[in-house]
Write an enzyme that holds these catalytic residues in place. Structure first.
Site, mmCIF file in Angstrom:
data_model
loop_
_atom_site.group_PDB
_atom_site.id
_atom_site.type_symbol
_atom_site.label_atom_id
_atom_site.label_comp_id
_atom_site.label_asym_id
_atom_site.label_seq_id
_atom_site.Cartn_x
_atom_site.Cartn_y
_atom_site.Cartn_z
ATOM 1 N N CYS B 170 0.958 -1.096 -0.003
ATOM 2 C CA CYS B 170 0.024 0.011 -0.076
ATOM 3 C C CYS B 170 0.803 1.098 0.077
ATOM 4 O O CYS B 170 0.340 2.444 -0.108
ATOM 5 C CB CYS B 170 -0.880 -0.130 1.276
ATOM 6 S SG CYS B 170 -1.924 -1.727 1.380
ATOM 7 N N HIS B 302 -2.833 8.059 6.057
ATOM 8 C CA HIS B 302 -2.742 6.513 5.560
ATOM 9 C C HIS B 302 -4.291 5.976 5.950
ATOM 10 O O HIS B 302 -4.984 5.556 5.162
ATOM 11 C CB HIS B 302 -1.810 5.701 6.070
ATOM 12 C CG HIS B 302 -1.885 4.267 5.299
ATOM 13 N ND1 HIS B 302 -1.797 4.359 3.929
ATOM 14 C CD2 HIS B 302 -2.035 3.127 5.798
ATOM 15 C CE1 HIS B 302 -1.926 2.944 3.762
ATOM 16 N NE2 HIS B 302 -2.023 2.141 4.816
ATOM 17 N N GLU B 313 -1.061 5.545 13.676
ATOM 18 C CA GLU B 313 -0.703 6.749 12.855
ATOM 19 C C GLU B 313 -1.155 8.097 13.619
ATOM 20 O O GLU B 313 -0.323 8.999 13.448
ATOM 21 C CB GLU B 313 -1.702 6.771 11.460
ATOM 22 C CG GLU B 313 -1.549 7.988 10.688
ATOM 23 C CD GLU B 313 -2.095 7.707 9.208
ATOM 24 O OE1 GLU B 313 -3.028 6.880 9.226
ATOM 25 O OE2 GLU B 313 -1.668 8.683 8.345
ATOM 26 N N LYS B 334 -9.498 7.950 2.078
ATOM 27 C CA LYS B 334 -9.943 6.165 1.523
ATOM 28 C C LYS B 334 -11.523 6.258 2.027
ATOM 29 O O LYS B 334 -12.175 5.456 1.631
ATOM 30 C CB LYS B 334 -9.146 5.535 2.563
ATOM 31 C CG LYS B 334 -7.762 5.300 1.946
ATOM 32 C CD LYS B 334 -6.909 4.331 2.523
ATOM 33 C CE LYS B 334 -5.716 4.273 2.080
ATOM 34 N NZ LYS B 334 -4.489 5.077 2.393
ATOM 35 N N HIS B 339 -9.646 1.776 -0.197
ATOM 36 C CA HIS B 339 -8.195 1.501 -0.192
ATOM 37 C C HIS B 339 -7.761 0.932 -1.407
ATOM 38 O O HIS B 339 -7.951 -0.196 -1.777
ATOM 39 C CB HIS B 339 -8.143 0.653 0.966
ATOM 40 C CG HIS B 339 -6.622 0.596 1.513
ATOM 41 N ND1 HIS B 339 -5.550 0.785 0.577
ATOM 42 C CD2 HIS B 339 -6.072 -0.193 2.638
ATOM 43 C CE1 HIS B 339 -4.528 0.724 1.137
ATOM 44 N NE2 HIS B 339 -4.504 0.138 2.391
ATOM 45 N N PHE B 398 1.573 -2.951 4.692
ATOM 46 C CA PHE B 398 1.984 -4.272 5.376
ATOM 47 C C PHE B 398 3.433 -4.376 5.405
ATOM 48 O O PHE B 398 3.928 -4.193 4.151
ATOM 49 C CB PHE B 398 1.200 -5.331 4.499
ATOM 50 C CG PHE B 398 -0.282 -5.555 4.968
ATOM 51 C CD1 PHE B 398 -0.645 -5.122 6.046
ATOM 52 C CD2 PHE B 398 -1.199 -6.410 4.040
ATOM 53 C CE1 PHE B 398 -2.048 -5.349 6.654
ATOM 54 C CE2 PHE B 398 -2.598 -6.228 4.486
ATOM 55 C CZ PHE B 398 -3.147 -5.937 5.687
#
Lengths: 104, 412
Positions: B170, B302, B313, B334, B339, B398
């Site tokens: 991502c 994010h 975050e 998002k 996403h 990830f």
């Protein structure tokens, strides 16, 4: 090896039924230290099982028993607090699955 | 042409997107300003045996209307999305294409993807294993490789310098943009297309994501107490980057400047992010931009709406920004476009550039229940007007792969 250990140290586990034994077997496969004692009242957190491990364990349980377990890693799930609560949850899902299978 | 290292500035002269909110920057931005949501019931594959049945699918992509070349018409959808977004960016830049000679060698095309042509592979395996076909389509391999989007775009525009794909789940698009920024800054090239594309929504991939237990069955609600996971989406986001003096000399319309880039890895866990990795990437981007935390007006977070990302975050932002965190506008777009995985950072970079251009902070939809552990200003539900001079875009993937960009206004 893991299997042998389970038998030898069964103790409490000797009282357990087939579902519980299978679930503990699955848990042990995913534990960093499979020699740790596992009882029904053991919290999963004591087994150093983290979110990704839990996803793998749930997958394994689903595959073993042919069931689907609703589980979302983003939510605190009461059914995954202790080994015993997982066993109870799985038993109730097996019962529901059988019942709906019989109805259909 | 090439100035000494350090003095070269990098500007954005074109941008293009394909998103669940629509194809093209204007459509995308208008939808976000209006707080629309592109997450819907899946249309493109059967979902009756899935428990995740929502996604952000691109609603309006007609390949024959959007693509110029036959090669792209035969490509996997992820390359088609890349081709479409690149075309929009190239047109907006006003650059004469295709490139030729030395300028072509001094141009980059870094377009990545989280997984490349996964849907082509799924279809091919189905044909082989289930339908017992004797062979797969001859283009299966070329369609599925993760470098085909960058290769196709290089062919479209005659780009003969560094061309390859980047892979970092991502964070892919943000890493791609950051790499081209650094290539231009350090004098390796003078211009480049940068971003990523993703089109991995299919039955098998949804199954795989489902098994990870991180998807929400009912919506993406970043930073909200009732958030319960992320929602998969697809699309592409691509920028045309140029060395500033050259862009100015050719009279290009400059949309924004890339001020800084930071990248780190947690080196800790595949799914549990660390505050150290995220905060250090943000700090590196600020240092590279020679800006202090209080200079930043807006962070495009994010913000995946997973339990762990949003808390981590928030803590990382607080560590870097200190008291200045309370003056920031933050949002997770998002919540509107879903996403978009590898493409996310490219689409979100465009959101940031539009926010700078129009002094408007797009909202975080679905934030209906404040979370005491997520207590910053995430611009809930409704976007708002505010001066946006400098803005940050976060991507945390990830594996703990972190990439952060800082954008600023066109140089005066």
């Amino acid at each position: 090896l893991e299997f042998g250990w389970t038998r030898k140290n069964a103790g409490r586990e000797s009282d357990m039924d087939d579902v519980a034994e299978k679930i503990i077997e699955i848990l042990r496969k995913n534990m960093k230290d499979p020699s740790k004692p596992v009882a029904l009242e053991t919290p999963l957190s004591d087994l150093e099982i983290e979110s990704l491990d839990l996803a793998v364990i749930v997958f394994d349980i689903e595959d073993t028993f042919g069931i689907e377990i609703p589980y979302n890693a983003n939510e605190e799930v009461e059914a995954f607090a202790t080994v015993g609560s997982v066993v109870d949850r799985v038993k109730s899902i097996i019962a529901t699955t059988k019942a709906s299978g019989a109805a259909a | 042409m090439t100035k000494s290292n350090g003095s070269r500035r990098v500007v954005v002269t074109g941008q293009g997107v394909v998103t669940p909110l629509g194809t093209g920057v204007e459509k995308f931005w208008c939808a976000m300003k209006a707080g629309q949501c592109g997450i819907r019931e899946v249309q493109s594959f059967p979902t009756e045996d899935l428990y995740i049945t929502i996604a952000g699918e691109v609603p309006d992509f007609e390949p024959r209307e959007r693509l110029q070349s036959k090669a792209l018409l035969l490509a996997d959808k992820y390359s088609q999305y890349a081709g479409c977004a690149a075309h929009e960016a190239v047109l907006q830049s006003g650059m004469e294409m295709p490139l030729k000679g030395d300028p072509a060698y001094r141009s980059a095309c870094i377009i990545g993807s989280g997984v490349g042509g996964l849907t082509t592979l799924e279809f091919s395996y189905k044909m082989l294993f289930k339908e017992n076909k004797r062979a797969t389509h001859p283009l299966t391999l070329l369609k599925s490789i993760g470098s085909s989007a960058s290769a196709h775009c290089s062919i479209e525009y005659g780009i003969t310098g560094p061309v390859f794909g980047v892979v970092s789940a991502c964070s892919t698009a943000t890493h791609s943009i950051g790499l081209v920024y650094r290539m231009i800054k350090e004098g390796l090239v003078d211009r480049g297309l940068a971003g990523a594309a993703e089109a991995s929504l299919n039955w098998g991939a949804t199954r795989a994501w489902q098994a990870m237990r991180v998807l929400s069955p009912d919506g993406l609600r970043p930073f909200s107490k009732n958030r319960n996971g992320t929602v998969l989406a697809e699309g592409a986001g691509i920028l045309m980057l140029e060395e500033y003096e050259e862009a100015k000399a050719r009279g290009a319309n400059i949309l924004a400047e890339i001020k800084g880039f930071g990248m780190t890895a947690d080196a800790a866990d595949m799914v549990n992010p660390s505050i150290d990795g995220a905060s250090t990437a943000m700090q590196m981007a600020l240092d590279d931009a020679k800006l202090s935390p209080s200079d930043i007006d807006y962070i495009n977070a994010h913000g995946t709406a997973t339990a762990v990302n949003d808390i981590n975050e928030t803590r990382a932002i607080k560590r870097v920004f200190g008291n200045a965190a309370n003056n920031l506008s933050i949002s997770s777009t998002k919540s509107m476009h879903g996403h978009c995985l590898g493409a996310g950072g490219g689409i979100e970079a465009v959101a940031v550039i539009k926010a700078l251009e129009e002094n408007f902070v797009p909202p975080t939809l679905g934030l209906d229940e404040p979370d005491e552990e997520c207590d910053l200003d995430y611009t809930p539900k409704v976007g708002r007007e505010r001066d946006v001079n400098y803005a940050m875009s976060n991507s945390f993937a990830f594996g703990g792969l972190n990439a952060v960009l800082v954008f600023g206004p066109a140089p005066a």
